[in-house]
Motif scaffolding. Structure first.
Motif, mmCIF file in Angstrom:
data_model
loop_
_atom_site.group_PDB
_atom_site.id
_atom_site.type_symbol
_atom_site.label_atom_id
_atom_site.label_comp_id
_atom_site.label_asym_id
_atom_site.label_seq_id
_atom_site.Cartn_x
_atom_site.Cartn_y
_atom_site.Cartn_z
ATOM 1 N N VAL A 1 0.850 -1.180 0.000
ATOM 2 C CA VAL A 1 0.000 0.000 0.000
ATOM 3 C C VAL A 1 0.892 1.238 0.000
ATOM 4 O O VAL A 1 1.912 1.280 0.688
ATOM 5 C CB VAL A 1 -0.967 -0.011 1.208
ATOM 6 C CG1 VAL A 1 -0.220 -0.068 2.526
ATOM 7 C CG2 VAL A 1 -1.900 1.186 1.157
ATOM 8 N N GLN A 2 0.525 2.232 -0.809
ATOM 9 C CA GLN A 2 1.259 3.503 -0.846
ATOM 10 C C GLN A 2 0.443 4.576 -0.134
ATOM 11 O O GLN A 2 -0.779 4.641 -0.304
ATOM 12 C CB GLN A 2 1.515 3.939 -2.289
ATOM 13 C CG GLN A 2 2.499 3.055 -3.032
ATOM 14 C CD GLN A 2 1.859 1.776 -3.530
ATOM 15 O OE1 GLN A 2 0.767 1.800 -4.071
ATOM 16 N NE2 GLN A 2 2.531 0.654 -3.327
ATOM 17 N N GLN B 1 0.055 8.707 0.880
ATOM 18 C CA GLN B 1 0.396 10.076 0.483
ATOM 19 C C GLN B 1 -0.227 11.043 1.479
ATOM 20 O O GLN B 1 -1.446 11.199 1.516
ATOM 21 C CB GLN B 1 -0.109 10.363 -0.918
ATOM 22 C CG GLN B 1 0.188 11.769 -1.428
ATOM 23 C CD GLN B 1 1.634 11.949 -1.837
ATOM 24 O OE1 GLN B 1 2.247 11.030 -2.365
ATOM 25 N NE2 GLN B 1 2.179 13.111 -1.586
ATOM 26 N N VAL C 1 -3.919 9.697 2.017
ATOM 27 C CA VAL C 1 -4.661 8.899 1.055
ATOM 28 C C VAL C 1 -3.851 7.661 0.703
ATOM 29 O O VAL C 1 -2.645 7.751 0.436
ATOM 30 C CB VAL C 1 -4.959 9.703 -0.223
ATOM 31 C CG1 VAL C 1 -5.719 8.841 -1.218
ATOM 32 C CG2 VAL C 1 -5.766 10.945 0.120
ATOM 33 N N SER D 1 -3.245 4.200 -1.673
ATOM 34 C CA SER D 1 -3.483 3.616 -2.988
ATOM 35 C C SER D 1 -2.846 2.237 -3.019
ATOM 36 O O SER D 1 -1.977 1.916 -2.225
ATOM 37 C CB SER D 1 -2.906 4.500 -4.093
ATOM 38 O OG SER D 1 -1.511 4.653 -3.921
ATOM 39 N N GLY D 2 -3.326 1.426 -3.919
ATOM 40 C CA GLY D 2 -2.775 0.091 -4.054
ATOM 41 C C GLY D 2 -3.548 -0.973 -3.306
ATOM 42 O O GLY D 2 -3.629 -2.110 -3.750
ATOM 43 N N THR E 1 -7.103 -1.388 -0.411
ATOM 44 C CA THR E 1 -8.117 -0.745 0.400
ATOM 45 C C THR E 1 -7.662 -0.722 1.854
ATOM 46 O O THR E 1 -7.027 -1.669 2.328
ATOM 47 C CB THR E 1 -9.463 -1.481 0.270
ATOM 48 O OG1 THR E 1 -10.401 -0.859 1.145
ATOM 49 C CG2 THR E 1 -9.335 -2.942 0.645
ATOM 50 N N LYS F 1 -13.202 6.366 1.106
ATOM 51 C CA LYS F 1 -12.294 7.245 0.374
ATOM 52 C C LYS F 1 -10.839 6.833 0.543
ATOM 53 O O LYS F 1 -9.936 7.524 0.066
ATOM 54 C CB LYS F 1 -12.472 8.692 0.831
ATOM 55 C CG LYS F 1 -13.834 9.276 0.505
ATOM 56 C CD LYS F 1 -13.922 10.741 0.938
ATOM 57 C CE LYS F 1 -15.267 11.339 0.573
ATOM 58 N NZ LYS F 1 -15.388 12.756 0.989
ATOM 59 N N ASN F 2 -10.621 5.744 1.287
ATOM 60 C CA ASN F 2 -9.250 5.284 1.533
ATOM 61 C C ASN F 2 -8.379 6.373 2.145
ATOM 62 O O ASN F 2 -7.194 6.523 1.802
ATOM 63 C CB ASN F 2 -8.597 4.782 0.235
ATOM 64 C CG ASN F 2 -8.387 3.277 0.240
ATOM 65 O OD1 ASN F 2 -9.010 2.551 1.023
ATOM 66 N ND2 ASN F 2 -7.523 2.811 -0.617
ATOM 67 N N THR F 3 -8.970 7.121 3.064
ATOM 68 C CA THR F 3 -8.310 8.305 3.607
ATOM 69 C C THR F 3 -8.397 8.340 5.123
ATOM 70 O O THR F 3 -9.434 7.975 5.703
ATOM 71 C CB THR F 3 -8.936 9.586 3.031
ATOM 72 O OG1 THR F 3 -8.851 9.552 1.608
ATOM 73 C CG2 THR F 3 -8.221 10.824 3.533
#
Length: 123
Positions: free
Chosen positions: A1-2, A4, A22, A24-25, A27, A75-77
């Motif tokens: 998972v990345q 940011q 956030v 990515s890659g 959930t 929102k994966n945040t």
């Protein structure tokens, strides 16, 4: 998972700031998340943690009552709302993630780290 992180900046003492992380890659649904910070010449320290569901949180004593960690898995945040900021809150803030159901409070417990966002509080 990345990861940011973003939203850092310059704010006056007593002000507020919200930083975001956030992913990515993958959930984030199954990941414990945390925020850490590192001031110049100091070790990275724990700030806040939230479990995979958002149902449990934990804070460092130095930010308790002023900072709030939250997450929006859709929102994966992950967010860190920072109120009543003090000059001693000045640091680079890092978000971290780990595939765990527990609240994690130590640097070695996290497998994934974001690049950091600078928060500067002027007096």
């Amino acid at each position: 998972v990345q990861l940011q992180a973003s939203g850092g900046g310059l704010v006056q003492a007593g002000g507020s700031l919200r930083i975001s992380c956030v992913a990515s890659g993958r959930t984030l649904n199954n990941y414990a998340m945390g925020w850490f910070r590192q001031a110049p010449g100091k070790e990275r320290e724990f700030v806040a943690a939230i479990n995979w569901s958002g149902g449990a949180t934990y804070y460092a004593d130095s930010v308790k009552g002023r900072f709030t960690i939250s997450r929006d898995n859709a929102k994966n945040t992950v967010y860190l709302q920072m109120n009543s900021l003090k000059p001693e809150d000045t640091a680079v803030y890092y978000c971290a993630a780990d595939l765990s159901k527990r609240l994690l409070r130590k640097v070695p417990e996290y497998d994934y780290w974001g690049q950091g966002t600078q928060v500067t509080v002027s007096s």
